[in-house]
Motif scaffolding. Structure first.
Motif, PDB file in Angstrom:
ATOM      1  N   SER A  81      36.997  33.166 -48.981  1.00  0.00           N
ATOM      2  CA  SER A  81      38.323  32.561 -48.831  1.00  0.00           C
ATOM      3  C   SER A  81      38.770  32.483 -47.380  1.00  0.00           C
ATOM      4  CB  SER A  81      39.352  33.363 -49.639  1.00  0.00           C
ATOM      5  OG  SER A  81      39.424  34.706 -49.182  1.00  0.00           O
ATOM      6  N   TYR A  82      38.050  33.151 -46.461  1.00  0.00           N
ATOM      7  CA  TYR A  82      38.399  33.100 -45.039  1.00  0.00           C
ATOM      8  C   TYR A  82      37.706  31.948 -44.313  1.00  0.00           C
ATOM      9  CZ  TYR A  82      40.719  37.626 -45.332  1.00  0.00           C
ATOM     10  OH  TYR A  82      41.586  38.650 -45.653  1.00  0.00           O
ATOM     11  N   ALA A  83      36.822  31.246 -44.991  1.00  0.00           N
ATOM     12  CA  ALA A  83      36.046  30.184 -44.346  1.00  0.00           C
ATOM     13  C   ALA A  83      36.849  28.881 -44.284  1.00  0.00           C
ATOM     14  CB  ALA A  83      34.732  29.975 -45.081  1.00  0.00           C
ATOM     15  N   VAL A  84      38.016  28.957 -43.642  1.00  0.00           N
ATOM     16  CA  VAL A  84      38.890  27.790 -43.470  1.00  0.00           C
ATOM     17  C   VAL A  84      39.479  27.835 -42.064  1.00  0.00           C
ATOM     18  CG1 VAL A  84      39.495  27.632 -45.923  1.00  0.00           C
ATOM     19  CG2 VAL A  84      40.871  29.067 -44.417  1.00  0.00           C
ATOM     20  N   ASP A  85      39.997  26.706 -41.616  1.00  0.00           N
ATOM     21  CA  ASP A  85      40.694  26.649 -40.329  1.00  0.00           C
ATOM     22  C   ASP A  85      42.109  27.178 -40.541  1.00  0.00           C
ATOM     23  OD1 ASP A  85      41.997  26.041 -37.976  1.00  0.00           O
ATOM     24  OD2 ASP A  85      41.149  24.032 -37.797  1.00  0.00           O
ATOM     25  N   ALA A  86      42.376  28.366 -40.028  1.00  0.00           N
ATOM     26  CA  ALA A  86      43.660  29.032 -40.271  1.00  0.00           C
ATOM     27  C   ALA A  86      44.841  28.313 -39.617  1.00  0.00           C
ATOM     28  CB  ALA A  86      43.601  30.473 -39.774  1.00  0.00           C
ATOM     29  N   GLN A  87      44.569  27.371 -38.708  1.00  0.00           N
ATOM     30  CA  GLN A  87      45.656  26.633 -38.059  1.00  0.00           C
ATOM     31  C   GLN A  87      46.181  25.497 -38.936  1.00  0.00           C
ATOM     32  OE1 GLN A  87      47.094  27.522 -35.131  1.00  0.00           O
ATOM     33  NE2 GLN A  87      45.739  29.315 -35.256  1.00  0.00           N
ATOM     34  N   LEU A  88      45.426  25.136 -39.971  1.00  0.00           N
ATOM     35  CA  LEU A  88      45.850  24.076 -40.878  1.00  0.00           C
ATOM     36  C   LEU A  88      46.829  24.619 -41.909  1.00  0.00           C
ATOM     37  CD1 LEU A  88      42.408  22.386 -41.658  1.00  0.00           C
ATOM     38  CD2 LEU A  88      44.155  21.571 -40.058  1.00  0.00           C
ATOM     39  N   THR A  89      47.602  23.727 -42.493  1.00  0.00           N
ATOM     40  CA  THR A  89      48.377  24.103 -43.665  1.00  0.00           C
ATOM     41  C   THR A  89      47.485  23.977 -44.898  1.00  0.00           C
ATOM     42  OG1 THR A  89      49.155  21.863 -44.148  1.00  0.00           O
ATOM     43  CG2 THR A  89      50.449  23.169 -42.570  1.00  0.00           C
ATOM     44  N   ALA A  90      47.946  24.532 -45.996  1.00  0.00           N
ATOM     45  CA  ALA A  90      47.174  24.424 -47.238  1.00  0.00           C
ATOM     46  C   ALA A  90      46.982  22.966 -47.622  1.00  0.00           C
ATOM     47  CB  ALA A  90      47.883  25.191 -48.353  1.00  0.00           C
ATOM     48  N   LYS A  91      48.028  22.184 -47.500  1.00  0.00           N
ATOM     49  CA  LYS A  91      47.957  20.759 -47.858  1.00  0.00           C
ATOM     50  C   LYS A  91      46.974  20.020 -46.951  1.00  0.00           C
ATOM     51  CE  LYS A  91      49.599  16.962 -49.948  1.00  0.00           C
ATOM     52  NZ  LYS A  91      49.116  15.873 -49.133  1.00  0.00           N
ATOM     53  N   GLN A  92      47.013  20.300 -45.647  1.00  0.00           N
ATOM     54  CA  GLN A  92      46.099  19.645 -44.719  1.00  0.00           C
ATOM     55  C   GLN A  92      44.647  19.987 -45.048  1.00  0.00           C
ATOM     56  OE1 GLN A  92      47.727  21.204 -41.090  1.00  0.00           O
ATOM     57  NE2 GLN A  92      48.883  19.315 -40.628  1.00  0.00           N
ATOM     58  N   HIS A  93      44.393  21.249 -45.329  1.00  0.00           N
ATOM     59  CA  HIS A  93      43.039  21.678 -45.668  1.00  0.00           C
ATOM     60  C   HIS A  93      42.532  20.930 -46.900  1.00  0.00           C
ATOM     61  CE1 HIS A  93      39.639  24.226 -46.749  1.00  0.00           C
ATOM     62  NE2 HIS A  93      40.197  24.428 -47.933  1.00  0.00           N
ATOM     63  N   LEU A  94      43.338  20.856 -47.924  1.00  0.00           N
ATOM     64  CA  LEU A  94      42.923  20.190 -49.161  1.00  0.00           C
ATOM     65  C   LEU A  94      42.799  18.682 -48.977  1.00  0.00           C
ATOM     66  CD1 LEU A  94      45.039  22.269 -51.691  1.00  0.00           C
ATOM     67  CD2 LEU A  94      42.553  22.348 -51.405  1.00  0.00           C
ATOM     68  N   ASP A  95      43.686  18.096 -48.159  1.00  0.00           N
ATOM     69  CA  ASP A  95      43.599  16.653 -47.882  1.00  0.00           C
ATOM     70  C   ASP A  95      42.276  16.317 -47.194  1.00  0.00           C
ATOM     71  OD1 ASP A  95      46.008  15.955 -49.007  1.00  0.00           O
ATOM     72  OD2 ASP A  95      47.136  16.029 -47.128  1.00  0.00           O
ATOM     73  N   ILE A  96      41.891  17.156 -46.223  1.00  0.00           N
ATOM     74  CA  ILE A  96      40.631  16.929 -45.505  1.00  0.00           C
ATOM     75  C   ILE A  96      39.446  17.022 -46.465  1.00  0.00           C
ATOM     76  CG2 ILE A  96      39.060  17.893 -43.770  1.00  0.00           C
ATOM     77  CD1 ILE A  96      41.608  18.721 -42.194  1.00  0.00           C
ATOM     78  N   MET A  97      39.460  18.047 -47.323  1.00  0.00           N
ATOM     79  CA  MET A  97      38.377  18.228 -48.285  1.00  0.00           C
ATOM     80  C   MET A  97      38.313  17.059 -49.264  1.00  0.00           C
ATOM     81  SD  MET A  97      36.758  21.026 -47.549  1.00  0.00           S
ATOM     82  CE  MET A  97      35.859  21.311 -49.070  1.00  0.00           C
ATOM     83  N   THR A  99      39.383  13.956 -48.810  1.00  0.00           N
ATOM     84  CA  THR A  99      38.915  12.753 -48.113  1.00  0.00           C
ATOM     85  C   THR A  99      37.403  12.806 -47.898  1.00  0.00           C
ATOM     86  OG1 THR A  99      41.034  12.504 -46.975  1.00  0.00           O
ATOM     87  CG2 THR A  99      39.132  11.375 -46.016  1.00  0.00           C
ATOM     88  N   ALA A 100      36.909  13.977 -47.451  1.00  0.00           N
ATOM     89  CA  ALA A 100      35.467  14.126 -47.212  1.00  0.00           C
ATOM     90  C   ALA A 100      34.672  13.974 -48.503  1.00  0.00           C
ATOM     91  CB  ALA A 100      35.180  15.489 -46.586  1.00  0.00           C
ATOM     92  N   GLY A 101      35.274  14.381 -49.623  1.00  0.00           N
ATOM     93  CA  GLY A 101      34.564  14.312 -50.894  1.00  0.00           C
ATOM     94  C   GLY A 101      34.783  13.030 -51.665  1.00  0.00           C
ATOM     95  N   GLY A 102      35.557  12.111 -51.075  1.00  0.00           N
ATOM     96  CA  GLY A 102      35.815  10.845 -51.745  1.00  0.00           C
ATOM     97  C   GLY A 102      36.626  10.993 -53.022  1.00  0.00           C
ATOM     98  N   LEU A 103      37.571  11.954 -53.018  1.00  0.00           N
ATOM     99  CA  LEU A 103      38.365  12.241 -54.209  1.00  0.00           C
ATOM    100  C   LEU A 103      39.690  11.485 -54.188  1.00  0.00           C
ATOM    101  CD1 LEU A 103      37.814  16.119 -54.305  1.00  0.00           C
ATOM    102  CD2 LEU A 103      36.448  14.341 -55.411  1.00  0.00           C
ATOM    103  N   ALA A 104      40.329  11.437 -55.340  1.00  0.00           N
ATOM    104  CA  ALA A 104      41.628  10.771 -55.457  1.00  0.00           C
ATOM    105  C   ALA A 104      42.662  11.476 -54.575  1.00  0.00           C
ATOM    106  CB  ALA A 104      42.091  10.773 -56.906  1.00  0.00           C
ATOM    107  N   GLN A 105      43.573  10.696 -53.970  1.00  0.00           N
ATOM    108  CA  GLN A 105      44.538  11.251 -53.022  1.00  0.00           C
ATOM    109  C   GLN A 105      45.534  12.197 -53.673  1.00  0.00           C
ATOM    110  OE1 GLN A 105      46.374   7.927 -51.024  1.00  0.00           O
ATOM    111  NE2 GLN A 105      44.594   7.574 -49.689  1.00  0.00           N
ATOM    112  N   ASN A 106      45.688  12.112 -54.996  1.00  0.00           N
ATOM    113  CA  ASN A 106      46.664  12.979 -55.659  1.00  0.00           C
ATOM    114  C   ASN A 106      46.079  14.348 -56.043  1.00  0.00           C
ATOM    115  OD1 ASN A 106      44.957  11.897 -57.647  1.00  0.00           O
ATOM    116  ND2 ASN A 106      46.528  12.095 -59.238  1.00  0.00           N
ATOM    117  N   ARG A 107      44.773  14.544 -55.859  1.00  0.00           N
ATOM    118  CA  ARG A 107      44.161  15.810 -56.272  1.00  0.00           C
ATOM    119  C   ARG A 107      44.692  17.029 -55.513  1.00  0.00           C
ATOM    120  NH1 ARG A 107      43.011  17.607 -60.536  1.00  0.00           N
ATOM    121  NH2 ARG A 107      41.419  19.045 -59.763  1.00  0.00           N
ATOM    122  N   PRO A 108      44.925  16.949 -54.183  1.00  0.00           N
ATOM    123  CA  PRO A 108      45.496  18.123 -53.509  1.00  0.00           C
ATOM    124  C   PRO A 108      46.813  18.582 -54.126  1.00  0.00           C
ATOM    125  CG  PRO A 108      44.585  16.635 -51.884  1.00  0.00           C
ATOM    126  CD  PRO A 108      44.512  15.921 -53.199  1.00  0.00           C
TER     127      PRO A 108
END
Length: 310
Positions: A81-97, A99-108
Motif C-alpha cells: 500500500s506504500y507503493a504510490v506517489d504520496a504527493q498525489l491525492t487519492a483521486k489523482q492516483h486513481l485517475d492516473i491508474m 487512464t493508464a489502464g484504459g478504464l471508464a472515467q467514472n471508475r475512480p
C-alpha cells in the motif's frame, strides 16, 4: 482461475518457492497462509509478473500476466500500500491508474465510494493513516472490476469497522464469481472469510483443503464428556477404539463420533452431564501443519538463556 504448474523460484543458494502446483478457483475466498519466509509474497509476485519464475508456469485465465491485453480488468492486487506517489491525492492516483489502464472515467469515483474514501478523495496520500492507505490500495485493486483479486495482508492498519467492511467485501467479491486470494498473518480474519486454505512452509505446499477438512484432520479436534462415572465410560469408549484422556472432571475423547458416545452411554445406563464437540481454531491447525517447518523461531528466554532468532 489461477493455475500454477511446478512453479519454482530460486535466489542463488536459497529456494523461495519449490515445485508449486495449484489451481485457485473462482467463487470463494482462498486463504493463503505460511510462516515468515514461506514464499507467499514471492508466489503472488510471480502471479503478477513482478518476479520471473526460475522454472514452471503460472497463468491467469490461461495466460501469462504479461500477455494480458487489459491487465487491470483481469487482475487486481494489493501487495504494497506504500507503493504510490504520496504527493498525489487519492483521486489523482486513481485517475492516473484508470487512464493508464484504459478504464471508464467514472471508475475512480465508484471505487472511492466503495472503499469509504470519497470524503478524502482530494487529500494527499502522505496525510493518510495506514488504514486509509490500505483502503486506497484496495480501491486500486478494484479499479478495473477484475475477475481475479489478490490481497496481501489487507487487514493491516484497519480499525474494527474497517475489518468488518473488508470481511463483507471479500465475501461479496467471491459471491460474484471472482477469484479472491487473501494472504494474512491474522488467522482469525482468514477463518472468518475463507472457505479454502492453502498453506506454504519453506517454499513448499504442505496443505490445500477446506477449513472443514482441516478441522477433521486436526489432532486438536476432540469431544469433552462428563458423566456420572467417567472411569466406566472411559473403558467403554476405549473398547470401541476411541482415544480417551481423563481430565479433572471430564474426558477428552478423540477418534469417535459424538453420537456414538451418546449411544454407548445410553446403552450402559450412564447419565451424561456434558457432551461438547470442540473444533480447533485456524491458528491451532496452522501450528500443527507448520510444526518443524518454520525458519524463524523465537526461543523461550527461560529455557535458552536469551532470545535468539534462527
Amino acid at each position: 482461475m489461477i493455475e500454477m504448474h511446478h512453479l519454482t523460484k530460486k535466489y542463488k543458494d536459497a529456494t523461495a518457492v519449490n515445485d508449486l502446483s495449484l489451481n485457485i478457483s473462482p467463487g470463494f475466498v482462498t486463504g493463503f497462509l505460511g510462516p515468515n519466509g514461506a514464499g507467499k509474497t514471492t508466489t503472488m509476485k510471480m502471479i503478477l509478473g513482478l518476479t520471473r519464475p526460475t522454472s514452471g508456469t503460472v497463468t491467469v485465465n490461461g495466460e501469462d500476466y504479461k500477455d494480458l491485453t487489459k491487465p487491470l480488468t483481469e487482475v487486481g492486487a494489493l501487495i504494497d500500500s506504500y507503493a504510490v506517489d504520496a504527493q498525489l491525492t487519492a483521486k489523482q492516483h486513481l485517475d492516473i491508474m484508470a487512464t493508464a489502464g484504459g478504464l471508464a472515467q467514472n471508475r475512480p469515483e465508484e471505487v472511492l465510494q466503495q472503499t469509504g474514501l470519497r470524503d478524502v478523495a482530494n487529500k494527499k496520500i502522505q496525510e493518510f493513516s495506514l488504514g486509509m492507505k490500505q483502503r486506497l490500495g484496495i480501491a486500486t485493486a478494484l479499479l478495473g472490476d477484475p475477475e481475479t483479486i489478490i490481497f496481501d495482508e489487507p487487514f493491516n492498519g484497519l480499525d474494527v469497522d474497517g475489518i468488518q467492511w473488508l470481511r463483507e467485501l471479500t465475501k461479496n467479491l467471491a459471491a460474484e464469481g471472482k477469484v479472491v486470494l487473501v494472504s494474512s498473518h491474522l488467522m482469525s480474519e482468514i477463518q472468518a472469510i475463507a472457505e479454502k486454505i492453502i498453506v506454504l512452509a519453506q517454499g513448499e505446499l504442505i496443505a490445500e483443503m477446506t477449513i472443514e477438512e482441516m478441522a477433521q484432520r486436526s489432532l486438536s479436534a476432540h469431544i469433552l464428556v462428563r458423566s456420572e462415572d467417567n472411569g466406566a465410560l472411559k473403558e467403554l469408549l476405549e473398547n470401541e477404539g476411541a482415544v480417551v484422556r481423563a481430565e479433572k472432571e471430564r474426558l477428552q475423547v478423540r477418534k469417535i463420533e459424538l453420537e456414538t458416545i451418546g449411544e454407548i452411554a445410553k446403552q450402559n445406563n450412564l447419565a451424561l452431564y456434558e457432551l461438547t464437540k470442540t473444533q480447533p481454531s485456524l491458528e491451532d491447525l496452522f501450528i500443527e501443519l507448520t510444526e518443524g517447518k518454520i525458519d524463524y523461531v523465537t526461543q523461550d528466554e527461560s529455557k535458552e538463556g536469551g532470545e535468539t532468532i534462527s
